[in-house]
Write an enzyme that holds these catalytic residues in place. Structure first.
Site, mmCIF file in Angstrom:
data_model
loop_
_atom_site.group_PDB
_atom_site.id
_atom_site.type_symbol
_atom_site.label_atom_id
_atom_site.label_comp_id
_atom_site.label_asym_id
_atom_site.label_seq_id
_atom_site.Cartn_x
_atom_site.Cartn_y
_atom_site.Cartn_z
ATOM 1 N N GLY A 16 -11.550 -24.242 14.956
ATOM 2 C CA GLY A 16 -10.119 -24.557 14.808
ATOM 3 C C GLY A 16 -9.937 -25.864 14.055
ATOM 4 N N ARG A 77 -14.096 -19.315 11.840
ATOM 5 C CA ARG A 77 -14.996 -19.087 12.981
ATOM 6 C C ARG A 77 -15.937 -17.982 12.501
ATOM 7 N NH1 ARG A 77 -12.279 -21.814 17.146
ATOM 8 N NH2 ARG A 77 -10.019 -21.687 17.080
ATOM 9 N N ASP A 108 -17.743 -27.518 19.921
ATOM 10 C CA ASP A 108 -19.013 -27.051 20.506
ATOM 11 C C ASP A 108 -19.609 -25.850 19.784
ATOM 12 O OD1 ASP A 108 -19.658 -28.803 22.467
ATOM 13 O OD2 ASP A 108 -18.696 -27.690 24.098
ATOM 14 N N GLY A 109 -18.753 -24.883 19.447
ATOM 15 C CA GLY A 109 -19.218 -23.667 18.762
ATOM 16 C C GLY A 109 -19.833 -24.036 17.422
ATOM 17 N N SER A 110 -19.209 -24.966 16.730
ATOM 18 C CA SER A 110 -19.724 -25.414 15.419
ATOM 19 C C SER A 110 -21.043 -26.150 15.605
ATOM 20 C CB SER A 110 -18.713 -26.344 14.754
ATOM 21 O OG SER A 110 -17.434 -25.761 14.781
ATOM 22 N N THR A 130 -11.930 -31.413 17.314
ATOM 23 C CA THR A 130 -11.175 -30.348 17.993
ATOM 24 C C THR A 130 -10.008 -30.980 18.742
ATOM 25 O OG1 THR A 130 -11.166 -28.772 19.845
ATOM 26 C CG2 THR A 130 -12.892 -30.415 19.887
ATOM 27 N N ASP A 132 -8.943 -29.993 21.392
ATOM 28 C CA ASP A 132 -9.102 -29.705 22.827
ATOM 29 C C ASP A 132 -9.763 -30.805 23.662
ATOM 30 O OD1 ASP A 132 -7.930 -27.255 22.509
ATOM 31 O OD2 ASP A 132 -9.812 -26.148 22.372
ATOM 32 N N ASP A 134 -12.730 -31.083 24.382
ATOM 33 C CA ASP A 134 -13.647 -30.446 25.342
ATOM 34 C C ASP A 134 -15.115 -30.510 24.914
ATOM 35 O OD1 ASP A 134 -13.350 -28.738 23.229
ATOM 36 O OD2 ASP A 134 -13.166 -26.927 24.428
ATOM 37 N N ARG A 176 -7.606 -23.097 25.716
ATOM 38 C CA ARG A 176 -7.986 -21.824 26.349
ATOM 39 C C ARG A 176 -8.834 -22.078 27.586
ATOM 40 N NH1 ARG A 176 -8.564 -18.087 21.554
ATOM 41 N NH2 ARG A 176 -10.191 -19.530 20.938
ATOM 42 N N GLU A 192 6.875 -32.153 35.887
ATOM 43 C CA GLU A 192 6.790 -31.957 37.346
ATOM 44 C C GLU A 192 5.531 -31.218 37.777
ATOM 45 O OE1 GLU A 192 9.944 -31.878 35.847
ATOM 46 O OE2 GLU A 192 10.182 -33.826 36.818
ATOM 47 N N LYS A 219 17.090 -33.277 41.277
ATOM 48 C CA LYS A 219 16.576 -33.330 39.898
ATOM 49 C C LYS A 219 17.221 -32.207 39.075
ATOM 50 C CE LYS A 219 12.902 -34.843 37.308
ATOM 51 N NZ LYS A 219 11.902 -35.810 37.181
HETATM 52 O O1 F6P Z 1 -10.040 -24.953 19.705
HETATM 53 C C1 F6P Z 1 -8.777 -25.300 19.286
HETATM 54 C C2 F6P Z 1 -7.769 -24.259 19.684
HETATM 55 O O2 F6P Z 1 -6.523 -24.595 19.124
HETATM 56 C C3 F6P Z 1 -7.622 -23.992 21.183
HETATM 57 O O3 F6P Z 1 -6.801 -24.915 21.857
HETATM 58 C C4 F6P Z 1 -7.052 -22.617 21.185
HETATM 59 O O4 F6P Z 1 -7.331 -21.990 22.402
HETATM 60 C C5 F6P Z 1 -7.750 -21.957 20.025
HETATM 61 O O5 F6P Z 1 -8.141 -22.994 19.156
HETATM 62 C C6 F6P Z 1 -6.912 -20.974 19.269
HETATM 63 O O6 F6P Z 1 -7.695 -20.423 18.267
HETATM 64 P P1 F6P Z 1 -7.142 -19.521 17.092
HETATM 65 O O7 F6P Z 1 -6.403 -20.390 16.129
HETATM 66 O O8 F6P Z 1 -8.357 -18.948 16.458
HETATM 67 O O9 F6P Z 1 -6.234 -18.522 17.690
#
Ligand code: F6P
Length: 330
Positions: A16, A77, A108-110, A130, A132, A134, A176, A192, A219
């Site tokens: 991504g 990808r 990570d995938g890359s 990324t 994310d 992550d 995700r 909230e 609220k």
């Molecule tokens: O890894 C980045 C990200 O934007 C994630 O947050 C999301 O789940 C995913 O890529 C979406 O991927 P795609 O653009 O391939 O639908």
């Protein structure tokens, strides 16, 4: 590699896209040229590497890109990169284009792809890119800061209309498998409820009770941040409205979170990481991942980096709940 001076490196972006990737590409090209290297731009990630979509990047090719979202190299990808045949082809292309060190900007995938190339004798350095956040070995990834700011700006806007109509709003943010964007955007917007893939136990009744209780406390709006990994925001909104009698709407922010001009932090960090990747290759250090740990640029062995695990910061999670109307003693 230590006593061999490399002359040509390559750079690609994969997975991504993330705001700030262009700043990293620029840093790789310009740092490389400044230190006497040629830099080959590899287009469309590993797909382009396998297909030989490669051309030299001059300093001028990266002018005016530091503030642009997306990636000028495009990204993909790649399913082929998971196969032996694809990896062999990728190695062949590195040799054909004289790429002695490859900078891989992605998640990570890359890095898993880069690890495969490393096992086949190609010098690689990973740069974490990324939205994310992550990647376990680093506390910073390119694009996260921009994505969180984009999400917060959008949430603030939704809150205006939500408060005017005295509604509940569910706002779905990307992630995700990881809830970092949800947690940061949720804390940064004072939401909230924050539903995180790592924590959510699918107890929707609890969320409904929270909505009823905040309304009783007076609220006027109730913002629920829902991570993509949990999803189903639209049907969740229908169920909450039916159970509470309070108008409820869902907004899915989607890919807008991946675009836009990178923040100053993303430009700065991407620049430093891209430059560091080149320096590592020149110093003969390869099979590394550049990372940010405790306020410093560091690097890890790629195999070690990929074996690390990380979880949400427990204190950030605690505070997200402590300051929310639902759980606090306010
Ligand atoms: O890894 C980045 C990200 O934007 C994630 O947050 C999301 O789940 C995913 O890529 C979406 O991927 P795609 O653009 O391939 O639908």
């Amino acid at each position: 590699m230590a006593d061999h001076k490399i002359k040509t490196i390559g750079v690609l972006t994969s997975g991504g896209d993330a705001p700030g990737m262009n700043a990293a590409i620029r840093a790789v090209v310009r740092r490389g040229r400044g230190r006497g290297l040629r830099t080959m731009g590899v287009y469309r990630g590993y797909e382009g590497l396998i297909n030989g979509e490669i051309r030299e990047l001059e300093a001028k090719d990266v002018s005016d890109i530091i503030g642009r979202g997306g990636t000028i190299l495009y990204t993909a990808r790649s399913a082929d990169m998971r196969t032996d045949a694809g990896q062999e082809k990728a190695v062949e292309m590195c040799r054909k284009f004289g790429i002695e060190g490859l900078v891989v900007i992605g998640g990570d995938g890359s890095f898993a792809g880069a690890q495969k190339l490393a096992e086949r004798g190609i010098n690689v350095v990973g740069v974490p890119g990324t939205i994310d956040l992550d990647i376990a070995c680093t506390e910073y990834t390119i694009g996260f800061d921009t994505a969180v700011n984009t999400a917060i700006e959008a949430i603030d806007k939704v809150r205006d209309t939500s408060a005017s109509h005295e509604r509940v709003s569910i706002i779905e943010v990307m992630g995700r498998n990881a809830g970092y964007i949800a947690l940061w955007a949720g804390i940064g917007s004072g939401s909230e409820n924050i539903l995180l893939p790592e924590k959510y136990d699918y107890d929707e009744q609890q969320v409904i009770n929270n909505v009823i209780s905040t309304r009783r406390k007076g609220k006027k709006h109730h913002i629920i941040i829902n991570a993509e990994g949990i999803g189903h925001s639209t049907s969740m909104a229908r169920r909450i409205e039916a159970a509470t009698g309070i108008g409820t709407r869902a907004t899915i922010l989607g890919h807008m979170q991946r675009g836009g001009r990178p923040t100053g932090r993303d430009r700065m960090m991407a620049t430093m990481m891209g430059a560091r990747a080149v320096d590592l290759l020149i110093e003969g250090k390869s099979q590394r991942v550049v990372a940010w740990k405790k306020g410093e640029l560091v690097d890890y062995d790629i195999h070690e980096a990929l074996s690390m695990q990380k979880d949400l910061d427990p204190y950030e999670y605690e505070i997200s709940r402590a300051l929310s109307y639902n759980y606090s003693k306010i």
